[in-house]
Design an enzyme around this catalytic site. Structure first.
Site, PDB file in Angstrom:
ATOM      1  N   SER A  98      42.310  30.154  40.478  1.00 35.87           N
ATOM      2  CA  SER A  98      42.526  31.285  41.385  1.00 35.87           C
ATOM      3  C   SER A  98      43.862  31.983  41.240  1.00 35.87           C
ATOM      4  O   SER A  98      44.057  33.061  41.800  1.00 35.87           O
ATOM      5  CB  SER A  98      42.354  30.820  42.839  1.00 35.87           C
ATOM      6  OG  SER A  98      41.014  30.469  43.083  1.00 35.87           O
ATOM      7  N   LYS A 148      49.488  35.534  49.335  1.00 39.03           N
ATOM      8  CA  LYS A 148      48.044  35.429  49.519  1.00 39.03           C
ATOM      9  C   LYS A 148      47.744  35.201  50.996  1.00 39.03           C
ATOM     10  O   LYS A 148      48.489  34.512  51.705  1.00 39.03           O
ATOM     11  CB  LYS A 148      47.517  34.273  48.672  1.00 39.03           C
ATOM     12  CG  LYS A 148      46.006  34.160  48.602  1.00 39.03           C
ATOM     13  CD  LYS A 148      45.616  33.057  47.620  1.00 39.03           C
ATOM     14  CE  LYS A 148      44.114  32.948  47.454  1.00 39.03           C
ATOM     15  NZ  LYS A 148      43.743  31.938  46.432  1.00 39.03           N
ATOM     16  N   SER A 157      40.571  33.480  43.378  1.00 36.62           N
ATOM     17  CA  SER A 157      40.525  34.030  44.720  1.00 36.62           C
ATOM     18  C   SER A 157      41.796  34.770  45.121  1.00 36.62           C
ATOM     19  O   SER A 157      41.849  35.373  46.190  1.00 36.62           O
ATOM     20  CB  SER A 157      40.264  32.909  45.727  1.00 36.62           C
ATOM     21  OG  SER A 157      41.294  31.932  45.694  1.00 36.62           O
TER      22      SER A 157
END
Length: 733
Positions: free
Chosen positions: A400, A308, A383
């Protein structure tokens, strides 16, 4: 006029510590010093007098005032040297009196000392000189004047020239970067990313936008050879075994995964940083090591892992979706990166996120929107939305990891706080210490979840990150020693959290899971939700208490607007309001006291939930409380872009800090998952969720469930997830 240009906000703290450690004042106001030795010299530590510094711009004078309570003027000395003014004093007092027939003699000693750097332009000779105060009259020495009256020393010195006095400075021009519009900066960053992608990997036969399901396109692409497809479709365990044996080299595995990542990016827009050359160089080193030594570097030898965007890698950017952070290159790796590389992993791309991270979808002003490969009209979640389209490491503060895993048909683990090291990552809401973001894996198969967790934990991350929990990997916990050795388990199904009713595909998946577990010989009961709406809203208040200010302060540097909606618009702006989803910032935020009350409420809710879980011992028939909860991941499968406004089914476990694993169940089938008639709703948001559902809109979207255990039960939850997964696969044969 006289302007104060220096003051001491921490004077009272200084005095507190000085008095606490070096002496207190007696009733007469004199410092009652205690001798403190340093290295045996017996020196008395000086007391620091209070000081104010002023400038008179009209008369071109600077005045410093020092408080010397109870000190005589003849005991004060002023030293000016090399642009520093040093004021010191030493008092000695001896008194004698009779007390109960005895002669009593008391001696008091006190030292004062204070130094300050004189402002630029003060007229002082370069030679050292002193000023002694002998009378109340104003004395002068090299144009420095001093006066002592009622325990206050005033020292006045002129500036050498008016031109050197402080002036107001007008900023006439901005830096070249700041003068540019944020859109130009964002576009340039995106172009830089695109330019790094190997030109020979850019496809000319991409499916048109109206083709929504592109999940199988990479397997049909001319870019991937048959061996590339075999490599990238392999489960993690067999892949690591072939790498260790040299059947596949790290270079060819990294190349295959890199090609597939670039194909995925062209289909759904999932990448932020591409560093394939760096990855291939690392892979070559691993191959060379294996060839020379016959041994792997570590348990993840040669395994490509994407990260990420917020996970820092030295020399690369982590914009986190902010234009303001473009050009900020990490000076060091995050702790997890060092651990993964020590384990032999190959890092090759970083993946897309929403601006601020605090969204269950993925869109920002730099890289744009990430779509779902099963249906590109639907969101990939957030996310960690870019990771949802690949395989790698995400983060989770309210869902997330689990939301992208569920929306993309992946396995994803949300560990408890501190099980995986977080140090060195960039983040929003820095300083929030009650509901913490955690890192965890997303993978196409469950054995990859275990391989990742064990490899990281076995390297003792608590020695590298002070927030990491000192808890070694436990094979006993993985073998479910505390859960009946995995036999005759009891699961509890959360059908509805009392906040939002799940859509028909979710209800079907829960029912199929129930039947699969019963067929496998386990017990299944219903889970009664305890105060889920209160938990959900308490969590939202805590981690959005100061979020609006946090977001706007960062975004203001570039001038870009704070994104306030994930709706498909050319330029989404901040729409913070009282009607916003729970995970969005509250207007005005919370005061520190109000935040403390919410954190206190959370602690009480955790205590109540623990008792609630323990009480199920009387319901399971196993002599133990429920082994795990089976829960929806969301009230819906992946919704259309901009429509993910509910995170109640994931956030509740963050607030409670429970370990949760996403397990895929199936896909939306309009024939099986028709819309049901419902007349009563919990709220207008619940009604809006009902209205959102249309079987054709959600066609082909993955359906998943969560396996939820208690705090720090990662090993047990992984094994329980394997049992659930196997039961579902057996049922579907």
């Amino acid at each position: 006029m006289s302007n104060v240009f220096f003051y001491e906000p921490f004077y009272d703290f200084d005095r507190f510590f000085d008095e606490a450690f070096f002496g207190r004042q007696n009733e007469g106001g004199r410092p009652q010093q205690r001798r403190v030795t340093d290295g045996g010299d017996g020196a008395v530590r000086p007391f620091k007098p209070r000081m104010d510094l002023h400038e008179n711009t009209e008369e071109n004078l600077v005045t410093a005032s020092f408080e010397f309570p109870g000190v005589k003027k003849e005991d004060v000395q002023i030293d000016v040297h090399n642009g520093r003014l040093i004021v010191s004093a030493e008092t000695k007092e001896s008194t004698e009196h009779d007390e109960a027939g005895y002669a009593v003699r008391e001696r008091r000693y006190g030292k004062y000392s204070r130094a300050l750097q004189l402002p630029q332009g003060v007229k002082v000779n370069t030679s050292r000189h002193y000023i002694w105060l002998a009378t109340h009259s104003l004395l002068q020495e090299n144009e420095i004047k001093a006066n002592m009256d009622n325990g206050v020393l005033t020292v006045t010195f002129p500036k050498s020239t008016p031109e050197l006095a402080p002036k107001r400075i007008t900023v006439q021009t901005l830096s070249k970067r700041m003068a540019r519009h944020w859109k130009e900066i964002a576009a340039e960053k995106k172009q830089q990313r695109d330019a790094i992608i190997p030109k020979e990997w850019l496809l000319t036969n991409l499916p048109p936008p109206e083709i929504l399901n592109v999940i199988d396109f990479p397997n049909k692409s001319d870019l991937l050879a048959e061996r590339d497809i075999e490599i990238t479709n392999s489960e993690v365990g067999p892949l690591l075994d072939k790498l260790a044996k040299g059947t596949w080299t790290a270079v060819e595995v990294t190349t295959a995964f890199s090609k597939r990542a670039i194909i995925a990016h062209q289909l759904v827009n999932c990448l932020t940083e591409v560093f394939i050359d760096r990855a291939l160089a690392r892979a070559a080193e691993l191959d060379d090591h294996l060839k020379k030594t016959g041994k792997v570097v570590g348990p993840l030898h040669g395994l490509p892992i994407s990260l990420k965007d917020q996970i820092s890698i030295k020399g690369l950017e982590s914009t986190m979706g902010y234009v303001s952070w473009i050009g900020q290159y990490a000076e060091r790796n995050s702790v997890l990166v060092d651990i993964l590389e020590a384990a032999g992993a190959v890092l090759y791309v970083k993946t897309n996120i929403p601006q601020t991270l605090m969204w269950p979808e993925t869109f920002n002003h730099i890289f744009g929107r990430t779509s779902n490969p099963y249906n590109r009209s639907l969101t990939s979640g957030g996310s960690s939305g870019g990771e949802g389209a690949l395989i790698g490491v995400g983060s989770d503060i309210g869902g997330s990891i689990r939301i992208p895993a569920a929306f993309n048909g992946l396995y994803g683990l949300r560990p408890s706080y501190g099980r995986i090291p977080y140090a060195g990552c960039v983040n929003s809401l820095e300083g929030l210490a009650s509901i913490l973001s955690v890192l965890g894996p997303l993978c196409r198969n469950i054995d990859g979840i275990k391989s990742f967790m064990k490899a990281v934990i076995d390297q003792e991350p608590w020695l590298k990150d002070p927030m990491a929990v000192r808890k070694p990997w436990s094979e006993d916990e993985y073998r479910l020693v505390g859960h009946g050795q995995g036999q005759n388990l009891c699961f509890a199904i959360l059908w509805d959290d009392g906040v939002t009713k799940p859509h028909p595909p979710i209800i079907r998946a829960l029912g199929e899971t129930q039947q699969a577990l019963l067929a496998a010989g386990h017990r299944v009961i219903d889970w009664t939700p305890l105060k889920h709406e209160e938990i959900y809203r308490t969590g939202g208040k805590i981690w959005t208490a100061g979020a609006a200010e946090d977001f706007r302060v960062v975004a203001a540097t570039s001038g870009e607007p704070v994104i306030g909606t994930m709706e498909e618009a050319s330029e989404a702006t901040d729409t913070t309001s009282n009607d916003a989803p729970v995970f969005r910032p509250m207007p005005g935020g919370l005061s520190a006291y109000e935040l403390w009350q919410e954190q206190k409420r959370r602690r009480g809710l955790r205590e109540e939930y623990l008792e609630h879980w323990n009480a199920t011992k009387d319901l399971t028939g196993t002599g133990r409380p429920v082994d795990a909860i089976i829960s929806p991941c969301a009230p819906f499968v992946a919704p259309p872009h901009g429509k993910n406004s509910n995170a109640s089914y994931t956030m509740v476990w963050n607030v409670l800090d429970y370990t949760a694993l996403v397990v895929p169940v199936g896909f939306v089938n309009p024939t099986q998952d028709g819309k049901l008639a419902v007349e009563e709703f919990y709220s207008k948001q619940d009604k809006a969720n009902y209205d959102l559902y249309d079987p054709e809109t959600f066609k082909d979207a993955p359906i998943s469930i969560q396996v939820v255990g208690r705090t720090l039960e990662e090993e047990a939850v992984i094994r329980l997830g394997e049992i659930v997964d196997q039961a579902l696969k057996t049922q579907n044969k």
